[in-house]
Design an enzyme around this catalytic site. Structure first.
Site, short mmCIF file in Angstrom:
data_model
loop_
_atom_site.label_atom_id
_atom_site.label_comp_id
_atom_site.label_asym_id
_atom_site.label_seq_id
_atom_site.Cartn_x
_atom_site.Cartn_y
_atom_site.Cartn_z
N HIS A 157 83.76 33.45 81.35
CA HIS A 157 82.60 34.24 81.82
C HIS A 157 82.57 35.62 81.15
CE1 HIS A 157 82.28 31.33 85.21
NE2 HIS A 157 83.59 31.38 85.12
N SER A 278 72.62 52.10 58.61
CA SER A 278 71.27 52.29 59.14
C SER A 278 70.55 53.34 58.31
CB SER A 278 71.37 52.75 60.60
OG SER A 278 70.23 53.49 60.96
N LYS A 284 76.03 54.69 61.80
CA LYS A 284 76.06 53.25 62.06
C LYS A 284 76.80 52.43 61.00
CE LYS A 284 74.37 51.10 64.87
NZ LYS A 284 72.99 50.71 65.14
N GLU A 291 75.70 38.45 62.13
CA GLU A 291 74.39 38.38 62.81
C GLU A 291 73.46 37.41 62.10
OE1 GLU A 291 73.45 42.65 64.83
OE2 GLU A 291 73.73 42.67 62.66
#
Ligand code: ARG
Length: 459
Positions: A157, A278, A284, A291
């Site tokens: 979980h 970024s 960043k 991804e």
């Protein structure tokens, strides 16, 4: 009179828009190898069977081989006004041999050709993918070995559950992809089957030697029913399904890499060469590669649904709808191959933050199950032990302490069975050591699993 392969019964030229809409050459030209291989085998068979003379077969054969090497060399011009790859190759053949080349289509339909070409294409692609899975697995094992003793939290979980070895976690993906490999191999048994001889749908009046063709093209069997052979695309759907499962497995590992690289988890660092920045936020560092693999998984699922939906209402036998199977198939192959290739490299660019992983196993009562097990070894039933440890956790939480931070006096208040040996028992490393049954996270077992995986990858 139309100049089409099928133009005989037509009295006017095809509307230009119909030509464009109908044509598949822009994408099925990718099947040129398979198409020519099929024709080469077919031509040999026609000669052997005396359907055309040996001499005619020889001439057609050498023209086909010429076309093959011209395409390979890049000197062949793909005439995109041809309807599809079969038409294009036949046209090139006729240009080289005149009417002789027209004989190649005796007892054969493009319906047979496309069924054969896609089968051969999947056979070849599966070979590449299996090799790429192997490289991915080698990188995975290398990463596991490099971090052999690292302990980390195991989750259920997404809540901290019990300590595990990082290598054990990584090896879970070895097992998943091992099954993917098995699935691809098993599916090949159903794909490596020869549909030639169907002659569009009913079989042919010519004495085609199908067994010879099957051997020539290194296929395992011949199809048993000519109508099935030209109608079904289950072998493509199966290939895309297996690819979907593989992508799902890759995607789950990607998801983990993404959360592990967050500041919240802070378990890994992906090297700068495998991350991006970024355009607005100078601080960043983004995990774009995992991804993208996660994102591309959706695309492969889409191809599966697209093909299943295309096929679901089609009456036997061939219908032009089936031309829509090609782009999903090709894109699946490209996506899987690219994802596996870059993933194998990405795995070499990951550094685990040993201290953070260790710290994470020390907070969150990951040893609670072991404390209950401890009480069972002292004679309690597991239910009772579970309850006692629950009470202890409540009390520890109130004091902002972990279980091992309770002193013996406090512990004994919950159960007089607890002795001084409990502290060593609650060390996360000892929790892992005790899990020494087959398939568990115990260090000996994990070492064995690594060794076994490496051996499997060698053979
Ligand atoms: N381009 C077609 C396809 O991909 C090849 C088979 C065409 N057969 C036909 N009878 N039109 O499905």
């Amino acid at each position: 009179m139309s100049k089409k392969l099928w133009g005989g019964r037509f009295t006017s030229d095809t509307n230009e828009m119909v030509n464009t809409f109908n044509s598949s050459i822009q994408f099925d030209k990718r099947l040129w190898r398979e198409d020519i291989q099929g024709s080469i085998a077919y031509c040999k068979m026609l000669g052997k069977q005396g359907i055309i003379s040996e001499n005619e077969a020889k001439k057609i054969l050498s023209a086909l081989q010429e076309i093959y090497s011209e395409i390979e060399k890049g000197t062949f011009i793909f005439d995109e006004s041809s309807e599809d790859i079969h038409t294009l190759i036949e046209k090139a053949l006729r240009q080289k041999t005149g009417t002789l080349g027209e004989m190649i289509h005796t007892g054969r339909s493009r319906n047979d050709q496309i069924a054969l070409d896609t089968r051969l294409f999947i056979k070849n692609s599966t070979g590449n993918i299996l090799q790429l899975i192997r490289e991915f697995q080698l990188s995975l094992i290398e990463l596991a070995e490099k971090n052999q003793d690292l302990i980390m939290p195991g989750y259920t979980h997404l809540q901290r559950a019990q300590p595990v070895l990082l290598a054990h976690h990584l090896l879970a993906y070895y097992e998943m992809t091992k099954r993917d490999t098995q699935r691809y191999k098993e599916a090949l048994k159903r794909t490596n089957v020869l549909p030639l001889g169907s002659a569009a749908l009913a079989g042919t009046t010519f004495n085609i030697d199908r067994e010879f063709l099957s051997k020539e093209l290194r296929l395992q069997r011949i199809t048993a029913n000519s109508m099935d052979a030209v109608s079904d695309r289950d072998f493509i759907a199966e290939f895309i399904f297996i690819s979907s499962l593989l992508m799902m497995h890759l995607s789950r590992l990607c998801e983990e890499l993404i959360i592990w690289s967050t500041q919240e988890f802070d378990f890994i660092e992906i090297s700068d060469s495998f991350a991006t920045g970024s355009s607005i936020m100078p601080q960043k560092k983004n995990p774009d590669i995992p991804e993208l693999i996660r994102g591309k998984t959706g695309r492969v699922y889409g191809h599966l649904i697209s093909l299943l939906t295309t096929m679901k209402g089609l009456p036997l036998t061939y219908n032009k709808d089936m031309q829509e199977d090609k782009e999903p198939l090709f894109d699946t192959v490209d996506t899987v191959e690219k994802s596996l290739s870059i993933f194998s490299l990405l795995l070499r660019e990951i550094d685990f933050k040993k201290e953070n992983l260790k710290k994470a196993t020390e907070n969150g009562y990951l040893v609670a199950t072991d404390l209950a097990d401890y009480l069972v070894t002292k004679g309690l039933t597991f239910r009772k032990a579970h309850h006692i440890v629950g009470d202890m956790i409540l009390s520890a939480q109130k004091q902002n302490k972990e279980l091992h931070q309770l002193d013996l006096h406090e512990m004994k208040h919950f159960s007089s069975l607890i002795g001084n040996d409990v502290y060593a028992w609650l060390d996360p490393a000892s929790c892992i050591d005790r899990r020494n049954i087959k398939g568990a996270t115990g260090p000996k077992e994990v070492k064995k699993a690594v060794r076994k995986a490496k051996k499997e990858l060698q053979s």
